[in-house]
Design an enzyme around this catalytic site. Structure first.
Site, mmCIF file in Angstrom:
data_model
loop_
_atom_site.group_PDB
_atom_site.id
_atom_site.type_symbol
_atom_site.label_atom_id
_atom_site.label_comp_id
_atom_site.label_asym_id
_atom_site.label_seq_id
_atom_site.Cartn_x
_atom_site.Cartn_y
_atom_site.Cartn_z
ATOM 1 N N ASP A 406 0.825 -1.205 0.000
ATOM 2 C CA ASP A 406 0.000 0.000 0.000
ATOM 3 C C ASP A 406 0.864 1.262 0.000
ATOM 4 O O ASP A 406 1.921 1.316 0.622
ATOM 5 C CB ASP A 406 -0.883 -0.020 1.256
ATOM 6 C CG ASP A 406 -1.752 1.209 1.380
ATOM 7 O OD1 ASP A 406 -2.601 1.410 0.497
ATOM 8 O OD2 ASP A 406 -1.568 1.973 2.345
ATOM 9 N N GLU A 459 1.102 -0.584 -5.147
ATOM 10 C CA GLU A 459 0.159 0.507 -5.410
ATOM 11 C C GLU A 459 1.007 1.777 -5.466
ATOM 12 O O GLU A 459 1.360 2.347 -4.445
ATOM 13 C CB GLU A 459 -0.896 0.621 -4.303
ATOM 14 C CG GLU A 459 -1.922 1.696 -4.617
ATOM 15 C CD GLU A 459 -2.510 2.360 -3.378
ATOM 16 O OE1 GLU A 459 -3.563 3.010 -3.523
ATOM 17 O OE2 GLU A 459 -1.920 2.268 -2.302
#
Length: 729
Positions: A406, A459
């Site tokens: 993330d 990401e």
């Protein structure tokens, strides 16, 4: 002085005072047992009493002097208290066994989770009944004292002082502490001030609010049944289909009981989620972070217990069961992994030992302005090992197949979400965080070296180069990267009224300029259906029918476009409300034909994507894609083809992004032969209009779009067609 230090929980080296202390041919044995009236020494080997210990102080210090040859090799205390008698094996006789926790810990990253935390072990010591207990080890180099507290000592800070080692680790083996026992650490900072009780940074199981206590857990008990999956999981993921169903476990579905709507457990999710995912044709489940987190509203993106699956849904064995069941059903499991930040909850990592042990000290590097949270010090060796060990831990102990990392962009850039003067340049005066970059490279190197069947996914929302390229090419080493550019551009386009899409045509074609620069996954994730952004269906313009048609058209365009696929739960049924983590997917909508039709389309898209190599084999190779027509902005029509690796199978993808039907629409084609309609998103079974449904595709010799042949199709309103060409065998 030692008695006072014990009373105040300020002892840093209890092995130098408690337990057996040799003096020439004698041994002085001291026991710290607050609240005891009498204490007797027991030889564990024979079970016989060896004498009474004398009370040295009213506070609970007892001692006995023995001849060296009479000192038992393993002993216990029989303790008489006002509440009754009990027998306790003395932890302070196991100096060597406690110190073993930190032998060679820095030699390999996985040593951290194999040696730190609460490790359930058994000491043979040539006894009839081996001594079983838990070895605790904690890194807190700047603490002046650390005590182990828990159910087993009535949470008394004075009961179990831990031993500090030369490397800054605190250790103690406590006999009799079994899996399921709750515990924490009581630390004092350099000045001797008490800190909030801390959960174990390497704790394997944890309780929820209000205790946030760590729980002793034995990783060796679960018996895996996924051997067949593990043997095949190492196949080439780039040439195989990957359609990912992104799930927030707490809100996929709720179950009603006497307390109201509650979470499904990991085992209930295995029973209900896995059959659904398999029937829908997804290849992988990606779960939002499962590492323990204190605040429900963070969805797991503010983790505290990186080594503990959240106990909201069960214990670690239950999560293993979920992963195991996925694998037995042929479904891979990806978890979101969050090394970008952590919250400053008192029981967590922030100012852990009174210093910035895990986070950067300077807030210009150590504080995240967007999330009001701490940032790991990526340059500190112990923090780097902590994070890399954690990545390996999930692949090792829980058999997960991938880590989606993330907020990578927030790690890469020192000025991420900061104004001038709010960040510190690197040694070259730039904005790249070299420490975070090298950490990500090391993490990827270790993951692929130790778990070659696994994958890592970034990401990353900027154009940072070579994110999913190998380290030897100067890349970050990730296996895949989310294509945030495609997501942003295509959603911006599809939200436009069809009358204006002609002016934004390049937003749907630009992604092919860079489509093969990285190994992309096309994401329509949770972030796009929350915080006022609305559900995917509600992003679409027009009336009820047009909104559904737009989503169907867009979904098929996504499945035709190069790149692996990811859809957040609820997208596949055309959920009408944006995601609410306190609720559930709106399953009741499947009572209506519109939503059943959308679900049917997603199911068939997945199965077509799985079945036809042209749609997945060359997702990351330019040879697998060719534009047929990308210039028809006036009619908002796009056409391209996808090839299989051998070039024989071709699927033509044709999208009409206007509500105007177009009959006998001519499309350039490469081959003479038989063409067949695979998919029409306007089909009536998808709640489409069924406009001039056409199964036979007419092919003729007229060149078109620079191709030697052409085909003619009826192009329904707001629709995408898949047309298959396969040479006859």
């Amino acid at each position: 002085m030692q008695t006072q230090a014990l009373e105040q929980a300020r002892v840093a080296e209890p092995f130098g005072f408690l337990g057996p202390q040799p003096h020439e041919d004698k041994v002085i044995l001291r026991a710290w047992l607050p609240g005891a009236n009498q204490v007797h020494l027991v030889d564990v080997r024979t079970g016989k009493l060896q004498g009474a210990l004398l009370a040295e102080a009213q506070s609970g210090l007892f001692s006995i002097e023995l001849a060296a040859e009479k000192m038992p090799s393993c002993y216990a205390f029989e303790v008489d208290t006002p509440q009754g008698k009990f027998q306790r094996v003395d932890p302070y006789q196991f100096r060597d066994q406690a110190y073993h926790a930190v032998h060679f810990i820095d030699h390999s990253p996985e040593n951290l989770y194999q040696q730190l935390g609460a490790q359930v072990i058994e000491l043979d010591m040539e006894l009839k009944h081996p001594v079983r207990g838990t070895r605790f080890a904690l890194y807190a180099p700047n603490a002046s004292a650390v005590s182990l507290i828990g159910d087993f000592n009535w949470w008394d800070e004075t009961a179990h002082p831990m031993q500090k080692t030369s490397l800054g680790y605190w250790v103690l083996f406590v006999p009799g502490v079994e899996p399921g026992s709750r515990y924490k650490y009581a630390l004092k900072d350099r000045e001797g001030n008490g800190l909030p009780h801390k959960a174990d940074p390497v704790g394997f199981h944890a309780e929820q609010y209000p205790s946030h206590a760590s729980v002793v857990y034995d990783h060796h008990q679960y018996q895996w049944q996924d051997g067949d999956w593990r043997e095949t999981a190492g196949r080439d993921k780039y040439s195989h289909p990957m359609s990912i169903y992104e799930v927030h476990l707490g809100s996929w579905r709720r179950r009603m009981d006497e307390t109201g709507a509650r979470y499904l457990t990991y085992r209930e999710l295995a029973e209900q989620l896995i059959p659904y995912v398999r029937e829908m044709g997804y290849t992988h489940i990606e779960v939002l972070p499962v590492s323990e987190y204190p605040f429900d509203g963070s969805w797991g993106y503010q983790p505290v217990g990186l080594f503990a699956p959240t106990s909201r849904f069960g214990n670690p064995d239950d999560f293993k069961y979920f992963v195991d069941a996925c694998h037995q059903a042929g479904i891979g499991v990806i978890i979101d992994w969050v090394p970008a930040h952590f919250p400053e909850d008192g029981h967590g990592l922030a100012r852990f030992d009174g210093t910035h042990l895990y986070e950067y000290e300077d807030p210009r590097k150590g504080w995240h302005p967007d999330w009001n949270s701490c940032i790991y010090d990526y340059g500190k060796d112990t923090v780097r090992q902590f994070l890399v060990a954690n990545a390996l831990y999930w692949l090792d102990k829980f058999h997960v197949d991938g880590l989606r990392v993330d907020a990578v962009a927030s790690m890469l850039y020192l000025d991420y979400s900061r104004k001038d003067g709010e960040w510190i340049p690197n040694v070259d005066g730039g904005n790249h965080n070299y420490e975070a970059i090298s950490l990500l490279q090391w993490m990827n190197k270790e993951v692929y070296a130790r778990h070659p069947h696994a994958m890592t996914i970034a990401e990353e929302s900027t154009s940072y180069p070579r994110v999913s390229r190998p380290l030897f090419e100067g890349g970050l080493g990730f296996g895949f990267k989310w294509n945030m550019g495609w997501m942003h551009d295509s959603l911006h386009y599809i939200a436009k009224d069809p009358a204006y899409r002609r002016y934004h045509h390049n937003e749907m074609t630009f992604s092919m300029v860079y489509a093969f620069d990285e190994n992309f996954i096309l994401p329509l994730s949770h972030d796009e259906v929350v915080h006022g952004k609305g559900a995917l269906l509600r992003k679409m313009p027009g009336d009820e029918w047009q909104q559904a048609a737009n989503q169907r058209c867009y979904a098929a365009f996504m499945y035709g476009h190069p790149g692996k696929k990811l859809n957040f739960m609820g997208n596949e049924i055309g959920q009408s409300s944006e995601w609410n983590h306190d609720s559930s997917v709106q399953w009741h909508l499947l009572e209506f034909d519109k939503h059943k039709g959308i679900q049917c389309l997603y199911r068939e898209l997945n199965h077509l994507y799985l079945k036809y190599p042209a749609l997945h084999q060359c997702d990351h190779q330019p040879e697998g894609f060719e534009w047929v027509d990308h210039q028809n902005a006036e009619q908002s029509v796009l056409a391209f083809l996808r090839r299989s690796a051998d070039g024989r199978q071709k699927v033509y993808v044709i999208s009409n992004f206007t509500p105007i039907p177009r009959e006998n629409f001519r499309i350039g084609a490469l081959d003479k032969g038989h063409y067949r309609l695979l998919l029409n998103t306007d089909d009536s079974r998808y709640w489409g209009s069924g406009y001039h449904e056409q199964q036979t595709i007419v092919q003729d010799e007229q060149p078109w779009h620079g191709k030697p042949h052409s085909i003619r199709v009826n192009l329904p309103p707001l629709s995408t067609l898949f047309v298959l060409y396969e040479p006859e065998s």
